[in-house]
Design an enzyme around this catalytic site. Structure first.
Site, PDB file in Angstrom:
ATOM      1  N   THR B 171      32.034  36.596  29.998  1.00 27.03           N
ATOM      2  CA  THR B 171      31.136  37.723  30.248  1.00 27.03           C
ATOM      3  C   THR B 171      30.668  38.307  28.907  1.00 27.03           C
ATOM      4  O   THR B 171      31.472  38.424  27.982  1.00 27.03           O
ATOM      5  CB  THR B 171      31.863  38.800  31.071  1.00 27.03           C
ATOM      6  OG1 THR B 171      32.233  38.234  32.320  1.00 27.03           O
ATOM      7  CG2 THR B 171      30.969  40.013  31.322  1.00 27.03           C
ATOM      8  N   GLY B 347      21.365  40.039  60.807  1.00 37.92           N
ATOM      9  CA  GLY B 347      20.441  39.327  59.921  1.00 37.92           C
ATOM     10  C   GLY B 347      20.105  40.131  58.676  1.00 37.92           C
ATOM     11  O   GLY B 347      19.979  39.586  57.580  1.00 37.92           O
ATOM     12  N   GLU B 370      40.278  37.196  36.449  1.00 35.28           N
ATOM     13  CA  GLU B 370      41.378  38.072  36.041  1.00 35.28           C
ATOM     14  C   GLU B 370      42.642  37.785  36.853  1.00 35.28           C
ATOM     15  O   GLU B 370      43.342  38.691  37.297  1.00 35.28           O
ATOM     16  CB  GLU B 370      40.985  39.552  36.213  1.00 35.28           C
ATOM     17  CG  GLU B 370      39.740  39.942  35.470  1.00 35.28           C
ATOM     18  CD  GLU B 370      39.990  40.182  33.993  1.00 35.28           C
ATOM     19  OE1 GLU B 370      41.161  40.286  33.618  1.00 35.28           O
ATOM     20  OE2 GLU B 370      39.014  40.243  33.242  1.00 35.28           O
ATOM     21  N   GLY B 371      42.911  36.517  37.026  1.00 38.72           N
ATOM     22  CA  GLY B 371      44.052  36.088  37.834  1.00 38.72           C
ATOM     23  C   GLY B 371      43.591  35.850  39.253  1.00 38.72           C
ATOM     24  O   GLY B 371      43.160  36.776  39.933  1.00 38.72           O
TER      25      GLY B 371
END
Lengths: 259, 391
Positions: B171, B347, B370-371
């Protein structure tokens, strides 16, 4: 430059508000209390003037115990000190009484600039700034969309229907601001933490030099005689446009004497 | 008629558990999200972009970046305050919370906890304001749940370090000014502070994501990347380094995921009350009510757990296994809530006109990063039985 900003705690603008049947006053429990939106612009303008010219910004608010949260919100935006006028006698005060109390607190404290939001989102009268300036005998620079400080000369652009008027006065002055004037900052986290350590003065009606009998519901010049819940919206009429929609709209407007 | 309380946290009187400052912080972030994120985020998601630089500066102005760290321009807030901020940001979008988590809990925390005074002074103040953006390179293409097998190496060359290898799912990678890189050395796994301008550092944007689309995700490649001797984080050696950073970020996720879930539930409840089928609101059908009630229970319970962990953290008593409880439960239940909310919207649930499908897709990542759900399960399983099922 010593600046005072007068702020009001109002029920959350978006909440469903209720009046108390017993005394026709606002049921403050019915909605969360927030800093009146236009007062945020007033605080922002004071902070901008302080950033440019130095000095101190004091927040002044009259209201029940929990109005202190509103003062703290303004302090967390960056103001330096707060004054809270809280007194059971003040419950139900009208604009005249409010202006008397605020003027009592503001006078003799040496403020160069006293700033208000131009109206509150609950009462919406827009008269308190003018009343306070009258009581203090100070020039009123109200409905400002721009404020310029040049030494002791304060110039504003007063918003009007046709544009603006340029109005100028020597400090000390009372200013009220409209929302066009700026974009209020968010309180920073550091500001929130710092706010609880800033000086906060708590005053009574007597401290403001005002007689308790001249404020509150009993002394109000206007009272709520009666109130009723807004009736539910009536079902509308749906007109299918099969080529004559325009005529039908015209007929509807004519029937209702709109055209 | 009984009073209608649509807000689940109000139903649970969560405010009662928070201080005035904590509520103020939550309120500021909520307003920020309403004004600056909500109107734009569906477009960012659709276009697969994020104005990360501008947003980092805005988050910095509020004090959100590294907010639970002390000194160096950081706000020094409590763990609970940090959790509440993560929750409100993730009610906007998990991609935004990812930016904040990676900056504050991974990159800044690593420098704050393990860096030299020079490294702290060089990076933390600028990262707190959002002028400098950080990323965190741990995961590799072949080493996800088992990062200790990483292939990235750092070898000595005179006084310098030379790093070779690659990292994936990073990230902020393409917008970062600085990267925390974990690498094998003769001395075990060590962390390095690598400016992204260093020759040999390359970031490649990852495309074709169907989740966290409003987030910058990159592959990092290091080709004989030469760093000075003092680029190493002196304060930690081995997997304890990256794992303690992850612990911080996982704590934020235990709160954050609930924000996405709350946003879904608010949207689905309002929809169910207004949507009429068979001449009555679908909220009046027992099947819908059961869905809403089950979700409200899980959301409220998840919040109580998160707050409990937050109070433990602020007393310096929370254990990594307890943070696993929060990450496992709250990411899992938030994903389940998002999916159930999607079904209530029928929908319309698949449209970006509503926040639900966006949160639902995002939470697929939150469930895994993160795990993974599986790893946190096995960590807790090991605590309960004393037997490791994965090593």
């Amino acid at each position: 430059m010593k600046i005072a900003v007068c702020v009001k705690q109002v029920p959350d603008t978006w909440a469903e508000k209720r009046l108390r049947p017993a005394d026709s006053l606002l049921d403050r429990e019915s909605a969360e209390g927030v800093l009146n939106e236009l007062d945020e612009y007033a605080v922002e303008e004071a902070l901008k003037i302080q950033e440019a010219h130095g000095g101190e910004v004091t927040i002044v608010s009259m209201g029940p115990e929990r109005a202190v949260e509103t003062i703290r919100k303004a302090l967390s935006m960056g103001a330096d000190a707060g004054i809270h006028i809280v007194d059971d006698a003040l419950s139900g005060s009208d604009a005249l009484a409010t202006s008397a109390v605020l003027a009592g607190v503001l006078k003799d404290r040496g403020f160069d600039l006293i700033i208000f939001g131009s109206e509150s989102t609950d009462a919406r009268m827009s008269v308190v700034p003018a009343m306070v300036s009258e009581r203090l005998g100070l020039p009123q620079l109200t409905f400002a969309q721009k404020v310029d400080v040049n030494g002791g000369t304060i110039t504003i652009e007063r918003q009007t229907d046709y544009g603006f008027d340029s109005v100028e006065a020597s400090s000390p002055v009372v200013v009220s601001v409209v929302e066009k004037i700026n974009e209020p900052r968010y309180p920073s986290f550091k500001g929130i933490m710092a706010a609880k350590k800033k000086p906060l003065e708590t005053l009574s009606v007597a401290d403001a030099g005002v007689a308790a009998g001249s404020v509150g519901t009993g002394a109000a010049w206007s009272v709520v005689a009666d109130f009723a819940a807004r009736p539910p919206k009536a079902a509308g009429t749906i007109v299918n446009d099969e080529g004559a929609g325009g005529v039908k709209i015209a007929e509807f407007l004519a029937t209702n004497k709109i055209i | 008629m009984t009073m209608q309380v649509q807000d689940v946290f109000t139903l649970f009187s969560i405010d009662h558990l928070l201080s005035e400052e904590e509520r103020a912080i939550q309120g500021v972030v909520r307003n920020f999200v309403d004004d600056q994120i909500r109107p734009y985020v569906a477009d960012w998601f659709e276009e697969g972009t994020l104005p990360a630089r501008e947003l980092a500066l805005e988050l910095g102005k509020l004090g959100m970046l590294g907010m639970h760290l002390e000194g160096y321009g950081c706000a020094g807030m409590s763990g609970v305050a940090y959790g509440l901020a993560a929750l409100e940001i993730e009610a906007g979008d998990s991609g935004l919370r990812s930016l904040m988590s990676v900056q504050g809990s991974l990159a800044m925390y690593a420098i704050h906890a393990f860096g030299s005074e020079e490294q702290r002074l060089e990076w933390l103040p600028r990262m707190a304001t959002g002028e400098a953006i950080g990323c965190f390179g741990l995961t590799e293409p072949d080493f996800g749940s088992n990062p200790s097998g990483m292939r990235t190496t750092a070898r000595r060359d005179g006084d310098d370090w030379v790093i070779d290898g690659s990292k994936i799912w990073i990230t902020n990678g393409n917008v970062a000014d600085v990267s925390i890189v974990w690498a094998q050395t003769e001395d075990g796994i060590r962390g390095f502070v690598a400016p992204t301008s260093t020759p040999g550092f390359q970031a490649n944007l990852i495309h074709k994501k169907m989740s966290l689309r409003a987030s910058i995700t990159s592959e990092l490649v290091f080709t004989s990347m030469r760093l000075p001797g003092d680029a190493m984080l002196p304060g930690v050696r081995g997997m304890k380094g990256p794992l303690s950073c992850l612990n911080e970020a996982r704590f934020g996720i235990a709160f954050g995921a609930l924000g996405a879930a709350r946003d879904c539930l608010e949207s689905a409840t309002a929809y169910a009350i207004n949507r009429e089928q068979f001449d009555r609101p679908i909220a009046g059908f027992q099947l819908t009510q059961k869905k809403l009630v089950d979700m409200a229970l899980e959301l409220g319970k998840g919040m109580l757990l998160a707050l409990h962990l937050g109070r433990l953290k602020d007393e310096h008593r929370v254990t990594p296994e307890q943070i696993s409880l929060g990450k496992l439960n709250n990411a899992r239940e938030s994903l389940a809530i998002a999916r159930e909310c999607r079904s209530i919207l029928g929908g319309n649930g698949i449209s970006l006109e509503y926040p639900i499908i966006r949160h639902m897709n995002n939470l697929e990542s939150v469930f895994t990063y993160e795990g993974t759900n599986e790893m946190h399960t096995l960590i807790i399983g090991q605590v309960l039985t004393g037997i490791s099922a994965f090593r």
